[in-house]
Design a protein around this motif. Structure first.
Motif, PDB file in Angstrom:
ATOM      1  N   LYS A 102       0.814  -1.218   0.000  1.00  0.00           N
ATOM      2  CA  LYS A 102       0.000   0.000   0.000  1.00  0.00           C
ATOM      3  C   LYS A 102       0.847   1.268   0.000  1.00  0.00           C
ATOM      4  O   LYS A 102       0.317   2.362  -0.104  1.00  0.00           O
ATOM      5  CB  LYS A 102      -0.918  -0.011   1.231  1.00  0.00           C
ATOM      6  CG  LYS A 102      -1.945  -1.132   1.193  1.00  0.00           C
ATOM      7  CD  LYS A 102      -3.350  -0.575   1.415  1.00  0.00           C
ATOM      8  CE  LYS A 102      -4.426  -1.622   1.200  1.00  0.00           C
ATOM      9  NZ  LYS A 102      -4.663  -2.464   2.374  1.00  0.00           N
ATOM     10  N   ALA A 131       0.353   3.465  -3.080  1.00  0.00           N
ATOM     11  CA  ALA A 131      -0.977   4.082  -3.089  1.00  0.00           C
ATOM     12  C   ALA A 131      -1.042   5.208  -2.053  1.00  0.00           C
ATOM     13  O   ALA A 131      -1.581   6.286  -2.318  1.00  0.00           O
ATOM     14  CB  ALA A 131      -2.043   3.035  -2.793  1.00  0.00           C
ATOM     15  N   TYR A 132      -0.445   4.949  -0.891  1.00  0.00           N
ATOM     16  CA  TYR A 132      -0.438   5.947   0.189  1.00  0.00           C
ATOM     17  C   TYR A 132       0.255   7.227  -0.273  1.00  0.00           C
ATOM     18  O   TYR A 132      -0.261   8.333  -0.095  1.00  0.00           O
ATOM     19  CB  TYR A 132       0.274   5.364   1.415  1.00  0.00           C
ATOM     20  CG  TYR A 132       0.642   6.369   2.479  1.00  0.00           C
ATOM     21  CD1 TYR A 132      -0.279   6.792   3.436  1.00  0.00           C
ATOM     22  CD2 TYR A 132       1.933   6.903   2.527  1.00  0.00           C
ATOM     23  CE1 TYR A 132       0.072   7.710   4.407  1.00  0.00           C
ATOM     24  CE2 TYR A 132       2.293   7.824   3.481  1.00  0.00           C
ATOM     25  CZ  TYR A 132       1.362   8.234   4.424  1.00  0.00           C
ATOM     26  OH  TYR A 132       1.725   9.153   5.373  1.00  0.00           O
TER      27      TYR A 132
END
Lengths: 148, 208
Positions: B111, B114-115
């Motif tokens: 992630k 995406a973060y």
């Protein structure tokens, strides 16, 4: 800060090593200026001048006549004006114990001189890139240790 | 500011016939630039101080549109802002990474991209290329560097075991943590700890 040029210095009594070192930096992405000195005495004479332009990173050969790399390291760490220079020890071979001892004396980097030019280039590039990160990202230099 | 004395008037006889006048001017570049800056900054109602040649501080946190307008207006006078859009973005990325590494919430590695993309408001492909261009390293390496730096701090506080540190920094295992530490520093976590401890003791002995 992007355009800042990193000042690199090497003290080494071996002429070939000085040449390879300088050439390696010509092929590295980060912009540097390289100054070389022929031995420890020459180095300390230079650094002890009050108006000396100090390097960001200083590479020290361990085995030099007159003043060894370790002598230089100890002297540099005892002088306030000099003690924040990042020091990379540059040596042909060493035991883990020797390496640890130079770190305890205040060295930041320990490099075993590689035999291949391409490896040398990669190693020097890694050292200078990591030093750059400490330089630009506000990391704690006291914790900057790299054995490569 | 052009002082009268600085204007050299040169009137050639030929020009008099055509009623033309040629002025030779001397500029105080500093004063001219200051005036341009003052006018432009004031036109946008900014509360500013001119710190020196080529340096301005803006005190009332302006929104991005105002900044954009300022850049544009200054550009017409051949004035460009050196602090580039790129380095501002890179700083934002670095800040986001540091925040991520130092937060105690657990993020799965998948992630991370995406973060960051979400936090910066740009695609991950764009920010990762930009980051590499400016910093000589990659986002992935910078994250490892920051994690290892945090691990060093935690090791030095002596409050957590290596296992606890590995868990806290979201490594899947102690081995993975030790390996990453070793490949980033050339040292094992325990060698690192030993060296720093010895350094401190050597320091204390010198003082004593």
């Amino acid at each position: 800060m992007q355009n800042e040029i990193i000042r690199v210095m090497l003290a080494d009594d071996d002429e070939d090593d000085r040449l390879f070192f300088t050439e390696a930096f010509q092929e590295i992405k980060i912009k540097t200026t390289v100054t070389t000195l022929n031995n420890g005495i020459e180095l300390m004479n230079y650094l002890n001048k009050e108006d000396a332009v100090l390097p960001h990173v200083l590479f020290l050969d361990l085995n030099m006549p007159g003043k060894t790399g370790l002598d230089c390291l100890r002297e540099i760490k005892s002088i306030d004006r000099l003690k924040n220079i990042a020091i990379a020890i540059y040596s042909t071979s060493a035991s883990d114990e020797d390496i640890e001892d130079t770190f305890v004396e205040g060295a930041n980097v320990y490099i075993k001189k590689p035999h291949e030019f391409s490896t040398l280039k990669n190693v020097l590039s890694d050292v200078i890139t990591l030093n750059w990160q400490y330089h630009t990202s506000g990391l704690n230099r006291d914790n900057f240790l790299l054995s490569i | 500011m052009v002082h009268a004395a600085a204007i050299l008037l040169y009137i050639s006889p030929k020009n008099i016939i055509f009623r033309q006048m040629k002025l030779y001017l001397k500029f105080d570049i500093n004063a001219v630039c200051r005036k341009v800056l003052q006018e432009q900054l004031e036109s946008l109602n900014l509360n500013y101080s001119i710190l020196g040649f080529g340096e301005v501080e803006i005190n009332n946190d302006p929104n991005s549109e105002t900044i954009k307008a300022l850049y544009q207006q200054l550009n017409e006078y051949g004035v460009s802002v050196v602090e580039s859009h790129k380095s501002v973005l890179v700083q934002k990325i670095k800040d986001a990474i540091v925040e991520m590494v130092y937060s105690d919430e657990k993020l799965s590695n998948a992630k991370t991209s995406a973060y960051l993309a979400d936090k910066i408001g740009q695609s991950y492909g764009y920010i990762s290329n930009l980051f590499s261009d400016v910093t000589y390293t990659s986002i992935a390496n910078f994250i490892i560097l920051q994690k290892v730096e945090r691990a060093k701090q935690l090791i030095l506080t002596n409050e957590l075991t290596i296992t606890e540190i590995a868990w806290k920094l979201n490594y899947s295992s102690v081995a993975h943590f030790s390996n990453q530490f070793k490949s980033a520093t050339g040292l094992t976590p325990s060698a690192f700890q030993r060296i720093i401890d010895k350094r401190k003791n050597a320091h204390l002995n010198k003082r004593a």
